[in-house]
Design a protein around this motif. Structure first.
Motif, PDB file in Angstrom:
ATOM      1  N   ALA A 146       9.776  -3.953  10.767  1.00 37.12           N
ATOM      2  CA  ALA A 146      10.147  -4.127   8.932  1.00 37.12           C
ATOM      3  C   ALA A 146       8.995  -3.735   8.427  1.00 37.12           C
ATOM      4  N   ASP A 147       8.238  -3.002   8.733  1.00 38.65           N
ATOM      5  CA  ASP A 147       7.468  -2.668   7.674  1.00 38.65           C
ATOM      6  C   ASP A 147       7.674  -1.279   7.099  1.00 38.65           C
ATOM      7  N   ASP A 148       8.467  -0.345   8.098  1.00 39.26           N
ATOM      8  CA  ASP A 148       9.246   1.017   7.365  1.00 39.26           C
ATOM      9  C   ASP A 148      10.696   0.757   6.628  1.00 39.26           C
ATOM     10  N   ILE A 149      10.657  -0.438   6.958  1.00 40.37           N
ATOM     11  CA  ILE A 149      12.212  -0.779   5.761  1.00 40.37           C
ATOM     12  C   ILE A 149      11.381  -1.040   4.947  1.00 40.37           C
ATOM     13  N   ILE A 209      15.159  -9.552   4.511  1.00 40.83           N
ATOM     14  CA  ILE A 209      14.928  -8.382   3.739  1.00 40.83           C
ATOM     15  C   ILE A 209      14.054  -9.106   2.416  1.00 40.83           C
ATOM     16  N   CYS A 210      14.995 -10.170   1.818  1.00 42.78           N
ATOM     17  CA  CYS A 210      14.036  -9.783   0.053  1.00 42.78           C
ATOM     18  C   CYS A 210      12.626 -10.659   0.504  1.00 42.78           C
ATOM     19  N   PHE A 211      12.734 -12.019   1.248  1.00 45.45           N
ATOM     20  CA  PHE A 211      11.251 -12.252   1.700  1.00 45.45           C
ATOM     21  C   PHE A 211      10.329 -11.517   2.785  1.00 45.45           C
ATOM     22  N   THR A 212      10.325 -10.525   3.312  1.00 51.13           N
ATOM     23  CA  THR A 212       9.844  -9.643   3.808  1.00 51.13           C
ATOM     24  C   THR A 212       9.085  -8.570   2.568  1.00 51.13           C
ATOM     25  N   PHE A 213       9.668  -8.361   1.923  1.00 47.09           N
ATOM     26  CA  PHE A 213       9.721  -7.205   0.826  1.00 47.09           C
ATOM     27  C   PHE A 213       8.457  -7.901  -0.034  1.00 47.09           C
ATOM     28  N   MET A 214       8.681  -8.956  -0.578  1.00 50.33           N
ATOM     29  CA  MET A 214       8.103 -10.279  -1.738  1.00 50.33           C
ATOM     30  C   MET A 214       6.847 -11.400  -0.795  1.00 50.33           C
ATOM     31  N   ALA A 215       7.106 -11.197   0.678  1.00 53.20           N
ATOM     32  CA  ALA A 215       5.836 -11.788   1.304  1.00 53.20           C
ATOM     33  C   ALA A 215       4.246  -9.933   1.400  1.00 53.20           C
ATOM     34  N   SER A 216       5.094  -9.018   1.748  1.00 50.92           N
ATOM     35  CA  SER A 216       4.369  -7.643   1.295  1.00 50.92           C
ATOM     36  C   SER A 216       3.675  -7.979   0.536  1.00 50.92           C
ATOM     37  N   LYS A 217       4.497  -7.837  -0.562  1.00 54.88           N
ATOM     38  CA  LYS A 217       3.469  -7.857  -2.271  1.00 54.88           C
ATOM     39  C   LYS A 217       2.416  -9.039  -2.601  1.00 54.88           C
TER      40      LYS A 217
END
Length: 451
Positions: A302-305, A335-343
Motif C-alpha cells: 500500500a505504501d508503494d502505491i 486508495i483515496c482513503f489510504t492516500f489521505m490517511a498517509s497525509k
C-alpha cells in the motif's frame, strides 16, 4: 488290407478364395515392418512430405492446430512446414492497414486469427524448452515488419502490434511466472526496451515524443491489453515498472496511461498543470493504479502505491489539486482513503484540508453524491489520535474553503477570464460545492444527535 495313399500328388484342402486387396496388403506390410513411424504418422506415412505440405495448405489454422496434437512426428512436420517460405507466407497475414469491412469486423477477425495462430505455435512447440520456443517463434515472426517495435511507419493506424500481443497472450497463457519472466526478458533484449525507456525517463518530458509514443503502443498493445485476468495484466505491468526507481515509475505510468492528443496520439504532458481536466484523461492512470493495488501482488505494498500516486501528481510538474482529487476519486475508496490517511499521519493536515475542498468541488461538477466527500472526511478524522488534532483539522477544512474561494474570486476580479468563462464557472461550482458540503455535514450532525 489297408489301401495306400498315392504320394505322387498333393492333396489340396477345401478353402474359399478371396480377392486380394493391394492397398490393405500395402498398409499391413508397412504396419508389420515399420510399426513405430506408422503409429505416429498414420496413413500420412504413405505420402511424400511434399504432398503432406500441400494438404496443410488446404487446412485452416485451427485444423492444423488440432492436427499438431496427434503425435510428435506430425507436430515436427508442421513445424518444418511453418519454417518454409511458402508456409510462413501463407500463415502470416501481411496487411494490417487496409481494413475494408465496417464496424471493426475485420479487425476482430484478424485478432481472432492471430489468437488461433498463437495456439498453433503453442501446441507445435510444446516439447521445446522455453528459450528454444521463443527463438523459433521469433525467427518466423521476424518476417513481419509491423510486429517490430519501430517497424511500422503508421503505428496508430496499424493492427500489427495488437495482433502480436494477441499471439503472445495466447502463447504464454498458463505459463508459470518463471517462464513469463523469460518471455519479458527475451522481448526486452529483442527490442532494447530498457534502453529506450531510460532515454525517455531521463529526458525532458516531451523531448522524445515519437519514442514515447512507440513505448506506449508497444507496452499497451503487446504486453497489457489482451489479458482476461487482472492478475496477468498486473504481472506484466509490474515487469515494466519495477526495475525503475519510483520517480521513473511515475513517468512511465504517465507515458503508458496518461492523456494523449487525439490528432497524433502523442502524450500531452501539460494537461494536468494547465487547467482542470476531464475523466477520460485520467481514467487510464486510475485504472492502472487500481490494478496494482487491488490484485494484491506481493511486489506492491500500500505504501508503494501511495508513493507512486504522490510522485505521479508532480509529473511533469505539480498538478492542479482538482486534477489530483479527480484521480483519487477515480482510483476508488481504498486508495483515496489510504492516500489521505498517509497525509494525516505525516502531519500534512493543511494539504489534506485543501484536498477535501477539491474532492467536494469534483463531486459538485460531476454530480457525485456529496455525502461521499463528507463521509471520507469523517473517516480521515478518525486517523488523528487526539480530539485537538481532529478539531484543528476541521478548522483547516473550513479555512481551506474560504482561501480557495478567495483565490478563485481574485482570478475572476482580475479580469483573467477565459473565452468560455471557465474561471467564473469554477467559482460558481465551488460556492455550490461548499453549500452542499456543509449541508451534508449539518445533516450528519443532526442525525448523530438524534440517535
Amino acid at each position: 488290407m489297408a489301401s495306400r495313399v498315392n504320394s505322387s500328388f498333393t492333396l489340396i484342402p477345401n478353402q474359399k478364395y478371396r480377392r486380394s486387396n493391394r492397398r490393405s496388403s500395402y498398409f499391413s506390410n508397412n504396419l508389420a515392418s515399420d510399426s513405430q513411424p506408422l503409429s505416429t504418422l498414420g496413413n500420412f506415412k504413405a505420402l511424400p512430405l511434399e504432398i503432406f505440405q500441400i494438404i496443410l495448405r488446404y487446412l485452416s489454422v485451427k485444423d492444423i492446430s488440432m492436427l499438431s496434437m496427434v503425435s510428435k512426428t506430425i507436430s515436427q512436420h508442421i513445424i518444418n512446414y511453418i519454417s518454409t517460405s511458402s508456409g510462413s507466407k501463407r500463415l502470416l497475414l501481411p496487411d494490417f492497414h487496409n481494413l475494408e469491412l465496417p464496424d471493426r469486423k475485420q479487425e476482430s477477425a484478424i485478432l481472432e486469427y492471430y489468437r488461433s495462430l498463437g495456439l498453433l505455435f503453442k501446441r507445435c512447440t510444446l516439447l521445446l524448452p522455453t528459450k528454444e520456443r521463443l527463438k523459433y517463434i521469433h525467427k518466423i515472426l521476424a518476417e513481419v515488419s509491423c510486429f517490430k517495435f519501430s517497424g511500422c511507419a503508421a503505428p496508430l493506424q496499424c493492427l500489427g502490434l495488437p495482433c502480436y500481443g494477441m499471439f503472445l497472450q495466447t502463447l504464454t497463457a498458463g505459463w508459470d511466472e518463471l517462464e513469463c519472466h523469460r518471455v519479458f526478458n527475451f522481448l526486452c533484449e529483442l527490442t532494447n526496451l530498457p534502453r529506450k525507456m531510460q532515454t525517455v525517463v531521463c529526458s525532458k518530458p516531451g523531448s522524445a515524443r515519437k519514442l514515447e509514443l512507440r513505448i506506449r503502443l508497444f507496452c499497451r498493445r503487446v504486453l497489457l491489453d489482451h489479458w482476461t485476468h487482472r492478475s496477468d495484466s498486473a504481472f506484466w505491468l509490474t515487469r515494466i515498472l519495477k526495475p525503475w526507481p519510483m520517480v521513473n515509475q511515475a513517468r512511465l505510468l504517465y507515458i503508458i496511461f496518461g492523456p494523449v492528443s487525439p490528432q497524433d496520439g502523442q502524450v500531452v504532458w501539460q494537461r494536468m498543470i494547465e487547467g482542470p481536466t476531464d475523466e477520460p484523461s485520467l481514467k487510464g492512470l486510475a485504472d492502472a493504479i487500481k490494478l496494482l493495488y487491488d490484485t494484491g501482488t506481493k511486489e506492491w505494498t500500500a505504501d508503494d502505491i501511495i508513493s507512486l500516486v504522490d510522485e505521479l501528481s508532480v509529473v511533469p510538474r505539480e498538478w492542479l489539486l482538482e486534477n489530483n482529487a479527480r484521480l483519487l476519486i477515480l482510483s476508488g475508496n481504498n486508495i483515496c482513503f489510504t492516500f489521505m490517511a498517509s497525509k494525516a499521519v505525516n502531519g500534512r493536515a493543511i494539504e489534506l484540508a485543501r484536498l477535501i475542498v477539491f474532492l467536494a468541488l469534483v463531486c459538485e461538477k460531476e454530480l457525485y453524491c456529496m455525502d461521499w466527500a463528507v463521509k471520507m472526511m469523517q473517516k480521515v478524522c478518525k486517523v488523528f489520535s487526539t480530539p485537538v488534532e481532529r478539531n484543528n483539522f476541521l478548522q483547516s477544512v473550513a479555512n481551506a474553503f474560504a482561501c480557495v474561494t478567495m483565490e478563485m474570486l481574485q482570478s475572476v476580479m482580475s479580469g483573467d477570464r477565459d473565452e468560455d468563462d471557465r474561471s467564473f464557472l469554477n467559482l460558481y461550482h465551488l460556492v455550490q460545492a461548499q453549500a452542499n458540503f456543509h449541508k451534508e455535514v449539518l445533516s450528519l450532525t443532526v442525525n448523530t444527535l438524534s440517535t
